[in-house]
Write a protein that holds these residues in place. Structure first.
Motif, PDB file in Angstrom:
ATOM      1  N   ILE A 118       0.840  -1.213   0.000  1.00 19.22           N
ATOM      2  CA  ILE A 118       0.000   0.000   0.000  1.00 19.22           C
ATOM      3  C   ILE A 118       0.872   1.259   0.000  1.00 19.22           C
ATOM      4  N   LEU A 119       1.918   1.254   0.844  1.00 21.72           N
ATOM      5  CA  LEU A 119       2.741   2.459   0.958  1.00 21.72           C
ATOM      6  C   LEU A 119       3.515   2.736  -0.341  1.00 21.72           C
ATOM      7  N   ILE A 120       4.095   1.697  -0.917  1.00 20.94           N
ATOM      8  CA  ILE A 120       4.868   1.905  -2.153  1.00 20.94           C
ATOM      9  C   ILE A 120       3.932   2.412  -3.264  1.00 20.94           C
ATOM     10  N   TRP A 121       2.784   1.760  -3.384  1.00 22.69           N
ATOM     11  CA  TRP A 121       1.853   2.133  -4.457  1.00 22.69           C
ATOM     12  C   TRP A 121       1.324   3.556  -4.259  1.00 22.69           C
ATOM     13  N   SER A 122       1.029   3.896  -2.985  1.00 19.09           N
ATOM     14  CA  SER A 122       0.509   5.246  -2.742  1.00 19.09           C
ATOM     15  C   SER A 122       1.605   6.296  -2.963  1.00 19.09           C
ATOM     16  N   MET A 123       2.865   5.954  -2.633  1.00 18.83           N
ATOM     17  CA  MET A 123       3.941   6.921  -2.876  1.00 18.83           C
ATOM     18  C   MET A 123       4.228   7.069  -4.371  1.00 18.83           C
ATOM     19  N   GLU A 124       3.810   6.081  -5.141  1.00 16.36           N
ATOM     20  CA  GLU A 124       3.909   6.195  -6.605  1.00 16.36           C
ATOM     21  C   GLU A 124       2.640   6.841  -7.175  1.00 16.36           C
ATOM     22  N   ARG A 125       1.882   7.479  -6.301  1.00 18.88           N
ATOM     23  CA  ARG A 125       0.637   8.190  -6.633  1.00 18.88           C
ATOM     24  C   ARG A 125      -0.360   7.287  -7.352  1.00 18.88           C
ATOM     25  N   PHE A 126      -0.495   6.065  -6.871  1.00 14.31           N
ATOM     26  CA  PHE A 126      -1.479   5.082  -7.356  1.00 14.31           C
ATOM     27  C   PHE A 126      -1.391   4.870  -8.879  1.00 14.31           C
ATOM     28  N   ASN A 127      -0.165   4.948  -9.381  1.00 18.24           N
ATOM     29  CA  ASN A 127       0.077   4.679 -10.803  1.00 18.24           C
ATOM     30  C   ASN A 127      -0.149   3.180 -11.052  1.00 18.24           C
TER      31      ASN A 127
ATOM     32  N   PRO B 387      14.570   4.106  -6.725  1.00 20.46           N
ATOM     33  CA  PRO B 387      13.467   5.029  -6.426  1.00 20.46           C
ATOM     34  C   PRO B 387      13.178   5.102  -4.930  1.00 20.46           C
ATOM     35  N   ARG B 388      13.075   6.319  -4.418  1.00 14.32           N
ATOM     36  CA  ARG B 388      12.842   6.510  -2.980  1.00 14.32           C
ATOM     37  C   ARG B 388      11.514   5.905  -2.539  1.00 14.32           C
ATOM     38  N   SER B 389      10.532   5.918  -3.448  1.00 13.44           N
ATOM     39  CA  SER B 389       9.217   5.385  -3.072  1.00 13.44           C
ATOM     40  C   SER B 389       9.295   3.883  -2.776  1.00 13.44           C
ATOM     41  N   PHE B 390      10.327   3.213  -3.254  1.00 10.75           N
ATOM     42  CA  PHE B 390      10.512   1.794  -2.948  1.00 10.75           C
ATOM     43  C   PHE B 390      11.452   1.606  -1.749  1.00 10.75           C
ATOM     44  N   VAL B 391      12.462   2.473  -1.661  1.00 13.32           N
ATOM     45  CA  VAL B 391      13.481   2.299  -0.611  1.00 13.32           C
ATOM     46  C   VAL B 391      12.937   2.692   0.763  1.00 13.32           C
ATOM     47  N   LEU B 392      12.242   3.840   0.835  1.00  9.30           N
ATOM     48  CA  LEU B 392      11.844   4.364   2.150  1.00  9.30           C
ATOM     49  C   LEU B 392      10.898   3.428   2.918  1.00  9.30           C
ATOM     50  N   PRO B 393       9.839   2.843   2.265  1.00 12.18           N
ATOM     51  CA  PRO B 393       8.982   1.923   3.027  1.00 12.18           C
ATOM     52  C   PRO B 393       9.741   0.701   3.568  1.00 12.18           C
ATOM     53  N   VAL B 394      10.703   0.209   2.774  1.00 10.38           N
ATOM     54  CA  VAL B 394      11.469  -0.968   3.236  1.00 10.38           C
ATOM     55  C   VAL B 394      12.332  -0.586   4.442  1.00 10.38           C
ATOM     56  N   VAL B 395      12.950   0.608   4.373  1.00  9.24           N
ATOM     57  CA  VAL B 395      13.764   1.047   5.517  1.00  9.24           C
ATOM     58  C   VAL B 395      12.873   1.210   6.755  1.00  9.24           C
ATOM     59  N   MET B 396      11.650   1.732   6.542  1.00  7.43           N
ATOM     60  CA  MET B 396      10.722   1.891   7.679  1.00  7.43           C
ATOM     61  C   MET B 396      10.403   0.528   8.307  1.00  7.43           C
ATOM     62  N   MET B 397      10.238  -0.494   7.465  1.00  3.22           N
ATOM     63  CA  MET B 397       9.979  -1.839   7.994  1.00  3.22           C
ATOM     64  C   MET B 397      11.155  -2.295   8.889  1.00  3.22           C
TER      65      MET B 397
END
Lengths: 159, 496
Positions: A118-127, B387-397
């Motif tokens: 959910i977090l990754i997808w939402s940070m990708e603006r639901f692309n 991409p930060r949108s992939f790295v940051l959630p994993v680091v948070m985990m």
């Protein structure tokens, strides 16, 4: 240099509030019986110095605001940088994730998979093109981490 | 000097398991250092829980290797993208990026990597020669000496932190205050627990650290996941420095390394300030100051030699006195405590193997860093495109796992989140986080020393003013507090 006077005032006021609560609690501590200082004085004096420093920060920030010709514009400038939705998403979804782990709703692997996807997808603006990569990364890291931490590092995980 | 002990530690590090730890630590440190937004402090704080079940020797090797790697990795993105991977590499961007853009990226990176290596090596020589005599001196310190030394360190940290002295003081004192809840060790009474049994054990170092440095950084980074700047073309040409280069830059290398080492020794002052001071001095004494900021080789050498030298310098007060020389050293103190090792001047007597492991790793990891970076910098430069949108959630985990693993309680995870928000807010208000963590680590020791000193003298505080060391430390602390005010007053008068 960009000013952050409003943030400084807000944060300093919050710190003063925390110190005031500590001050009230520390005042109730009994004096030392077999040692001269006791438990109270160190937190009391520490809180007092912090409050004094925070007051200085607030006064300086107010002075800057008074000197600035357009305080309203300064406010807009201060809070218009960055994309707040990213931070709100990150914090909000993480709080939901930790709550699910706290109340042991499901296993660590499953809850973490949901959190990451959910977090990754939402940070990708639901692309919609990013759904599959998000699911793949979430599966690898959630179930992978569960396996490695439990079986290799022998570290307990919240379940 | 203890060459035998050093040789023993080096031999042990070269056995398979410790060597694997050193290799992993250095490589991970370089990788994390190269990724803007991820820091060495974050990596080491997140790795701490994994070291619970390791031999203390291996744990120390892993963490010190990460420290060396993380400081060095920052120069890659600083040079190729004008984005410092770590704050310590900010000064490198000024000359590294223009040089890379002018078609000499290999030369820029090669100068930076070798200067880092030489800086680390010179600082290590100081670490090896100075630490033991200093620890012998520190064993003569009584409670008042220790208390005033810590207070001086706190004022020093606050006065040189980015931002104003007042903000540095707020940060340091807030860190001290946050360390106070829990059962008072002197009286056995609960203090500042708000009748909440979870607070009886106090706030643990690991969740506070992970929250302050990792979670706050993740929140900050998630505000800006936008496009990356243009990257300079990568080429390995001119990567290795020739003997002529060494002769040409020798004085600058040695001077900047000593500046970095000295600044590293001062408690709480990190690699960033070391590189700023060395860069400024180098520019002031240079015969070509106009080239600084436009691709000067001297600028890259000064910045990188100094920031790596702070690592060795910062380990000196940590080992000799138990006083952290930087934020990462504060985390290392936490790591030692987790392994039931008491940092301080008696460390050479009680855990000599650990001390020599730290000193030997600082040397070996520095050599490994040079080899790894020289051979793989071309590939490491691609890390920026993660991409930060992939790295940051994993680091948070990993932050959640790391905080939970300490005591197997969700309370620590909530504490981590709370300190993540606090750290984020403090940074937004430009209140530095370094003094906060160092205050948190040092406050219990300072209070213990003050109270035991007062018990010894029946409440008489006069030894602070009658003994030479406490008096000297107090005078320095007061001078550090008063000097910025005098300086500001004089500046204001001059401008009137």
């Amino acid at each position: 240099m960009d000013q952050r006077s409003y943030t400084e005032i807000g944060v300093a006021a919050l710190v003063i509030l925390i110190c005031a609560v500590v001050l009230v609690q520390a005042n109730d501590l009994p004096p030392g019986t077999f040692e001269p200082l006791g438990s109270g004085p160190v937190p009391i004096y520490t809180s007092l110095i912090i409050i004094l420093c925070c007051v200085i920060v607030i006064m300086r920030a107010i002075k800057v605001l008074i000197q600035s010709s357009e305080p309203l514009r300064a406010f807009q400038m201060e809070f218009s940088t960055g994309l707040p939705i990213g931070g709100i998403l990150m914090l909000g979804i993480t709080i939901a994730y930790v709550s699910l782990l706290h109340f042991q709703v499901a296993s660590f692997g499953f809850v973490t998979f949901l959190f990451l996807a959910i977090l990754i997808w939402s940070m990708e603006r639901f692309n919609h093109r990013k759904i599959l990569p998000a699911l793949a990364i979430a599966a690898v890291f959630s179930f992978g981490a569960e396996y490695i931490f439990t079986n290799v590092f022998v570290v307990d995980l919240p379940t | 000097m203890d060459f035998v002990a050093l040789a023993g530690a080096i031999t042990q590090i070269l056995t398979p398991w410790p060597f694997l730890m050193m290799f992993t630590g250095t490589a991970l440190g370089i990788i994390v250092g190269a990724i803007p937004g991820l820091t060495g402090a974050m990596l080491i704080a997140l790795t701490l829980p994994l070291t619970f079940y390791m031999e203390p020797f291996n744990a120390v090797v892993l963490l010190v290797a990460m420290y060396v790697g993380a400081i060095s990795g920052g120069l890659i993105t600083a040079t190729l993208m004008r984005m410092p991977g770590t704050p310590a590499a900010v000064m490198t961007t000024f000359d590294g990026y223009p040089m890379a853009r002018s078609g000499r990226p290999g030369r820029a990176l090669g100068l930076g990597i070798t200067a880092s290596f030489v800086g680390g090596l010179i600082a290590w020589c100081v670490l090896f020669t100075v630490t033991k005599p200093l620890s012998v001196l520190a064993t003569r310190f009584g409670p008042f000496e220790y208390f005033t030394l810590i207070m001086m360190a706190m004022v020093l940290i606050a006065s040189v932190s980015e931002g104003s002295l007042v903000k540095g003081l707020i940060s340091g004192l807030l860190g001290m205050l946050v360390s106070m809840p829990g059962v008072d060790p002197a009286t056995g009474m609960p203090r500042l627990t708000f009748d909440w049994y979870m607070l009886n054990g106090g706030l643990q170092l690991l969740p506070v650290l992970i929250g302050t440095f990792a979670v706050s950084q993740i929140i900050k980074d998630s505000l800006d996941t936008g496009a990356l700047p243009e990257r300079a073309e990568m080429s390995s040409k001119g990567m290795l420095m020739s003997i002529r280069d060494f002769i040409r830059h020798g004085t600058n290398l040695i001077r900047s390394s000593f500046i970095g080492t000295f600044i590293g020794v001062l408690p709480g002052i990190g690699a960033s300030i070391g590189s700023v001071v060395a860069y400024t001095v180098s520019k002031n004494v240079s015969s070509e100051p106009e080239k600084f900021g436009k691709g000067s080789e001297e600028g890259i050498v000064a910045s990188e030699a100094a920031n790596n030298a702070t690592v060795g310098g910062a380990l000196i007060p940590l080992i000799a006195m138990g006083i952290p020389g930087s934020v990462i050293d504060a985390i290392l103190i936490g790591a030692l405590t987790i392994h039931s090792i008491q940092p301080g001047p008696t460390l050479f007597l009680t855990n000599a193997d650990i001390v020599w492991a730290m000193i030997a790793t600082a040397l070996m990891a520095n050599i490994l860093m040079w080899l790894l970076m020289t051979s793989s910098v071309k590939y490491l430069s691609n890390l920026i495109y993660l991409p930060r949108s992939f790295v940051l959630p994993v680091v948070m985990m990993f932050c959640v796992i790391g905080s939970y693993a300490l005591n197997n309680t969700m309370f620590d995870v909530w504490v981590m989140l709370m300190f993540g928000v606090i750290g984020f807010l403090l940074e937004r208000a430009r209140i530095p986080l370094g003094p906060f963590v160092i205050g948190f680590v040092l406050a219990p020791l300072a209070e213990e020393k003050l109270r035991s000193g007062l018990m010894m003298t029946a409440g008489d505080i006069s030894p602070i003013f009658t003994r030479p060391f406490p008096l000297a430390f107090s005078i320095i602390a007061v001078a550090l507090l008063v000097w910025p005010m005098i300086s500001e007053y004089r500046q204001r008068r001059r401008s009137m």
